[in-house]
Design an enzyme around this catalytic site. Structure first.
Site, PDB file in Angstrom:
ATOM      1  N   ASP A  74       1.185  -0.273   2.205  1.00  0.00           N
ATOM      2  CA  ASP A  74       0.206   0.330   3.118  1.00  0.00           C
ATOM      3  C   ASP A  74      -0.808  -0.712   3.566  1.00  0.00           C
ATOM      4  O   ASP A  74      -1.082  -1.688   2.859  1.00  0.00           O
ATOM      5  CB  ASP A  74      -0.488   1.533   2.483  1.00  0.00           C
ATOM      6  CG  ASP A  74      -1.294   1.182   1.243  1.00  0.00           C
ATOM      7  OD1 ASP A  74      -0.778   0.431   0.396  1.00  0.00           O
ATOM      8  OD2 ASP A  74      -2.443   1.649   1.113  1.00  0.00           O
ATOM      9  N   GLU A 140      -2.563   1.801  -1.954  1.00  0.00           N
ATOM     10  CA  GLU A 140      -3.555   0.862  -2.509  1.00  0.00           C
ATOM     11  C   GLU A 140      -4.803   0.785  -1.640  1.00  0.00           C
ATOM     12  O   GLU A 140      -5.918   0.639  -2.159  1.00  0.00           O
ATOM     13  CB  GLU A 140      -2.920  -0.524  -2.656  1.00  0.00           C
ATOM     14  CG  GLU A 140      -3.672  -1.460  -3.602  1.00  0.00           C
ATOM     15  CD  GLU A 140      -4.767  -2.268  -2.918  1.00  0.00           C
ATOM     16  OE1 GLU A 140      -5.561  -2.906  -3.633  1.00  0.00           O
ATOM     17  OE2 GLU A 140      -4.833  -2.259  -1.674  1.00  0.00           O
TER      18      GLU A 140
END
Length: 395
Positions: A74, A140
């Site tokens: 991500d 994250e």
């Protein structure tokens, strides 16, 4: 399917995986790993009030030692796309530089981990002397609730065990090879509200101004250092991020004053012991005259340290052999998913130069991708020496 670090990085960048969207990045990663012989699983985790998150766990081999390679696909939003010289999800290369969101943080690092692993398997085959596992999340950069922390719990409940972890977060300030992260500071956020009584500034005896009380409490928190640092950590630091009364009128004494602070603390403290110290300082400063409330936010970011050992030396040696630099062993910077992984096994972080991460025109030299892949390949070769089996580097 692309296997060079550049091809892999470009393919990952072209997946618009802005948190919490998977964007095709984990699909791509999983397909490549499955083709290489990994058993790939894709658990999705949920929690009320947070988005569902796709994750990836893959492993090849059953023997020990098991080296865990970790990271996230991500990325943060690109911002105003017209400000980019190249499209944030185009993966363009210009003058030897790869542009794109995630080029540094951390699709570039993941591409290098994957390329190095594929190189090792191509050279050694499946009997390379142990096991390799990938633990990749899509959470994250977001709340970090349905990502690595739950993926680790899920994996360990199934009997998965890891000897060491290499996390490919960007760690170098300005030049590849400068810095390994062997720990991270903890993070604790607090909110203070000083309670007063609203009134007209011309009649202060009919009001109670909260601002002098807030100044007293804030001064008490920063008057003395929290500590003097430790062998591997700088001194803990408290920073106020806002002090506010929300008062647009110039002739009104406000009813309340609010402040928010964040502390980055070393391994001498836990969130609980540090919270107790904050309460003590505020109580002394407030006495019987300042009415206040303190709200310490829940913290999932403890301080931790991977003490220098044979594995840290192995990684540092690979870096030095490839770059000529002996990396600094650092605990600086913000938090990362290493704070969760440290409960499963010793973890060190080493990746690209982080200078442009989260910025417009995030970018990385193609030469750095190639060199980082070579470093990771050296780590794998040293961790799984030819002809050896079942021995961990710290055994």
């Amino acid at each position: 399917m692309p296997h060079s670090p550049l091809d892999l990085a470009q393919a990952l960048i072209r997946c618009p995986s802005v948190t919490p969207e998977e964007g095709g990045a984990l699909d791509l990663f999983g397909r490549i790993l499955a083709e290489a012989g990994f058993a790939v699983e894709r658990p999705v985790f949920s929690e009320a009030g947070t988005p569902d998150i796709d994750n990836l766990y893959a492993r090849i081999g059953t023997a020990g030692p098991c080296l865990l390679l970790a990271g996230h696909t991500d990325v943060v939003p690109p911002g105003e796309t017209s400000a980019w010289r190249h499209g944030p999800f185009a993966g363009d290369v210009a003058d030897g530089i790869l542009y794109g969101r995630g080029a540094v943080d951390m699709k570039g690092g993941l591409a290098c981990l994957l390329a190095a692993t594929l190189d090792l398997l191509a050279a050694r085959g499946p009997a390379f002397g142990g096991s390799i596992a990938f633990l990749i999340t899509g959470d994250e950069e977001g709340p970090a609730v349905n990502g690595t922390v739950k993926l680790l719990t899920w994996a360990r409940a199934r009997g998965e065990r890891f000897d060491h972890c290499l996390l490919g977060e960007p760690t170098n300030p300005s030049r590849l090879g400068e810095m390994i992260k062997i720990g991270r500071r903890g993070s604790l956020t607090g909110k203070i509200t000083v309670h007063g009584r609203q009134g007209h500034v011309a009649y202060p005896h009919r009001a109670e101004n909260p601002i002098p009380g807030m100044l007293r409490l804030a001064s008490a928190l920063v008057a003395e250092p929290i500590d003097g640092g430790t062998a591997h950590f700088d001194a803990s630091n408290l920073e106020f991020t806002t002090i506010d009364v929300g008062n647009a009128a110039t002739n009104v004494i406000p009813a309340d004053a609010r402040a928010v602070f964040n502390i980055r603390f070393n391994e001498g403290w836990s969130a609980e012991t540090l919270g107790a110290e904050i309460r003590r300082r505020l109580e002394v400063a407030a006495g019987n005259t300042v009415r206040y409330t303190l709200d310490l936010q829940p913290s999932n970011a403890p301080a931790f340290l991977t003490r220098p050992d044979a594995f840290v030396d192995l990684v540092a040696g690979a870096i030095e052999a490839e770059t000529g630099l002996r990396p600094e062993l650092s605990t600086t910077g913000g938090t990362s998913d290493a704070r969760f992984i440290k409960d499963a096994c010793p973890v060190v972080e080493f990746g690209l130069v982080g200078e442009t991460m989260h910025q417009v025109d995030e970018r990385v030299p193609v030469a750095d991708l190639e060199r980082l892949t070579a470093i990771y390949r050296r780590v794998l070769e040293a961790y799984f020496p030819a002809g050896a089996s079942g021995a961990s580097p710290s055994a």
